[in-house]
Write an enzyme that holds these catalytic residues in place. Structure first.
Site, PDB file in Angstrom:
ATOM      1  N   CYS A   1       4.365  -0.492  10.280  1.00 52.20           N
ATOM      2  CA  CYS A   1       3.646  -1.077  11.404  1.00 52.20           C
ATOM      3  C   CYS A   1       4.571  -1.191  12.627  1.00 52.20           C
ATOM      4  O   CYS A   1       4.948  -0.188  13.218  1.00 52.20           O
ATOM      5  CB  CYS A   1       3.045  -2.418  10.985  1.00 52.20           C
ATOM      6  SG  CYS A   1       1.652  -2.918  12.034  1.00 52.20           S
TER       7      CYS A   1
ATOM      8  N   HIS B   1      -0.120  -1.549   5.592  1.00 52.81           N
ATOM      9  CA  HIS B   1       0.482  -2.640   4.830  1.00 52.81           C
ATOM     10  C   HIS B   1      -0.003  -2.562   3.380  1.00 52.81           C
ATOM     11  O   HIS B   1      -1.066  -2.027   3.095  1.00 52.81           O
ATOM     12  CB  HIS B   1       0.073  -3.995   5.414  1.00 52.81           C
ATOM     13  CG  HIS B   1       0.580  -4.236   6.799  1.00 52.81           C
ATOM     14  ND1 HIS B   1       1.900  -4.511   7.066  1.00 52.81           N
ATOM     15  CD2 HIS B   1      -0.061  -4.248   7.992  1.00 52.81           C
ATOM     16  CE1 HIS B   1       2.059  -4.678   8.365  1.00 52.81           C
ATOM     17  NE2 HIS B   1       0.880  -4.520   8.945  1.00 52.81           N
TER      18      HIS B   1
END
Length: 485
Positions: free
Chosen positions: A328, A424
């Site tokens: 991310c 994630h």
């Protein structure tokens, strides 16, 4: 409602364990936290985000996470500002003083979520935030007694004996809070006890005598809690070097690190040592993999990374042919540039990235929140996206992952040693861990992370059943408009 004498007394863990215990008793249970502050969040089935602890508690209840379980989420992104998420969606950015003024207006929305949950189940277990003894924050409170009184929810106060002073913390809370707030508290629990509970019998009775509250039990130190996803704080006492025979996976602790529970599955692997690197320490040269984690303020954390000299360590690791994985915000840092023309993270800016992936990132207001499935490194994956911004560049022609909907995610360098992904939860896949660890010559153990977390919840529920007056706690529950009283 479980409230605590302070932060980190074990509220989240006890609510999760109690949820699982009551599910074992045949009850339909749902968790609720009116207001949370955390940069570890999870995507919900209804397309929003909630605190990681509430997602874990939903798992303990064998229920799908829903935005009603955590209607107000604050995600710190600077020293005095936080992103405000209401019912799972970003509503803006507030300073600490602004939130104190605005939070009272959120009580109606918090209460609406609670009422909806209550109608869906036999019992709602509510978790407080911080401590009701912070009387300077009482006006407009929606996290502790402000909610408890508005919703008429009885409270049990948790004291942490491991940190010391538990008698004073419980008795002191009784002394400083408003009498009407104190009247909401029906009892207390002692948490994190090590040793023989009989040694605390006199102290336990002293608390009952001085507060007028009933004791509902002494909870032992729950070792299985270490196997649950991390939420509020990174454990800083982990070894920075690998133990003999183990390879090091190193992750720098950035000031606004987010969703660092992505790394928790590596705890299952006997062949590796996860090293969380605090400020002031270099990334160890013996690291086999460096992971750049998610961040709530990517540009500011990139500056902090450079300020620590970690960029020098990363470049040296890269020259040695070491693996680098960015998740991310960490993925964005690995690119050539990050642009924030609208000032979403602070002042408008355009900064150079580490330049290890040929991608460029433009931060934009829309936040992408979705669960995904697909494949990466030849392994099936199951994760979620939670980010602002879009990355573009030639290296995207070699994506990290291919998703079920036909889209791709992330990028891999031509050398194959630098990887970035917006996803994630990747490392929960035992097959993906095996594919990654195989590149550093480590045989993965193959244990399933989700199954291990589920087993840990069962173990903690069994411990609570042995040490807590569960029938007494259930007797406190207020009749509601749900399925049953």
């Amino acid at each position: 409602m479980l409230q605590g004498t302070g932060s980190d007394v074990g509220k989240s863990v006890l609510v999760a364990a109690l949820c699982r215990l009551l599910v074992h008793r045949g009850l339909t249970v749902l968790p609720f936290k009116p207001q949370n502050m955390s940069n570890n969040a999870a995507v919900t089935a209804d397309g929003g985000e909630i605190g990681r602890a509430q997602a874990l508690q939903a798992l303990a209840c064998r229920a799908e996470p829903h935005t009603d379980m955590n209607p107000v989420l604050l995600k710190p992104q600077a020293d005095r500002t936080s992103q405000l998420v209401v019912h799972g969606q970003v509503r803006g950015t507030l300073g600490s003083s602004d939130f104190r003024a605005a939070r009272g207006a959120l009580l109606a929305e918090v209460t609406q979520s609670f009422v909806r949950l209550r109608a869906r189940c036999d019992l709602v277990l509510v978790e407080g935030a911080g401590s009701p003894a912070e009387v300077n924050l009482r006006s407009g409170d929606i996290a502790n007694m402000g909610f408890a009184r508005a919703a008429d929810v009885p409270v049990v106060l948790i004291g942490d004996i491991d940190r010391g002073g538990v008698i004073a913390s419980l008795v002191g809370t009784r002394a400083v809070i408003d009498p009407a707030d104190a009247a909401m508290i029906r009892g207390f629990l002692i948490n994190k006890f090590r040793g023989d509970p009989a040694l605390f019998e006199d102290g336990y009775r002293a608390i009952e005598a001085r507060t007028g509250w009933k004791g509902f039990g002494v909870v032992p130190w729950l070792a299985a809690a270490a196997r649950l996803p991390s939420e509020d704080a990174v454990v800083l006492d982990r070894s920075v070097g690998g133990r003999e025979g183990r390879r090091v996976i190193a992750c720098p602790i950035l000031p606004r690190i987010a969703n660092f529970d992505d790394l928790d599955p590596f705890k299952l692997e006997p062949g590796v040592e996860l090293a969380m690197i605090p400020p002031g320490r270099p990334i160890p040269a013996e690291a086999a993999i460096i992971v750049l984690p998610g961040s709530k303020a990517t540009i500011a954390d990139l500056a902090a990374l450079r300020g620590e000299g970690w960029d020098i360590d990363i470049f040296a690791h890269h020259r040695r042919g070491g693996l680098i994985v960015g998740l991310c915000g960490g993925y964005q840092m690995l690119g050539r540039s990050i642009s924030d023309p609208l000032g979403l993270e602070g002042e408008p800016s355009d900064v150079a990235g580490l330049g290890l992936l040929d991608v460029e990132t433009l931060l934009s207001p829309g936040k992408r929140l979705r669960a995904v499935r697909g494949a990466a490194l030849g392994a099936a994956i199951d994760g979620y996206e939670m980010h602002m911004g879009e990355s573009r560049g030639s290296r995207l022609a070699r994506p990290f992952a291919t998703l079920e909907d036909g889209t791709t995610d992330g990028a891999i360098s031509a050398s194959g040693t630098v990887m970035g992904s917006y996803l994630h939860g990747l490392f929960a896949s035992a097959d993906l861990r095996r594919a990654l660890l195989d590149r550093i010559g480590v045989a993965a153990g193959g244990r399933g992370y989700h199954a291990d977390v589920d087993a840990a919840l069962d173990e903690m529920a069994a411990e609570l059943a042995r040490h807590v007056d569960v029938d007494g706690l259930l007797a406190l529950a207020r009749p509601g408009k749900g399925r049953s009283a």
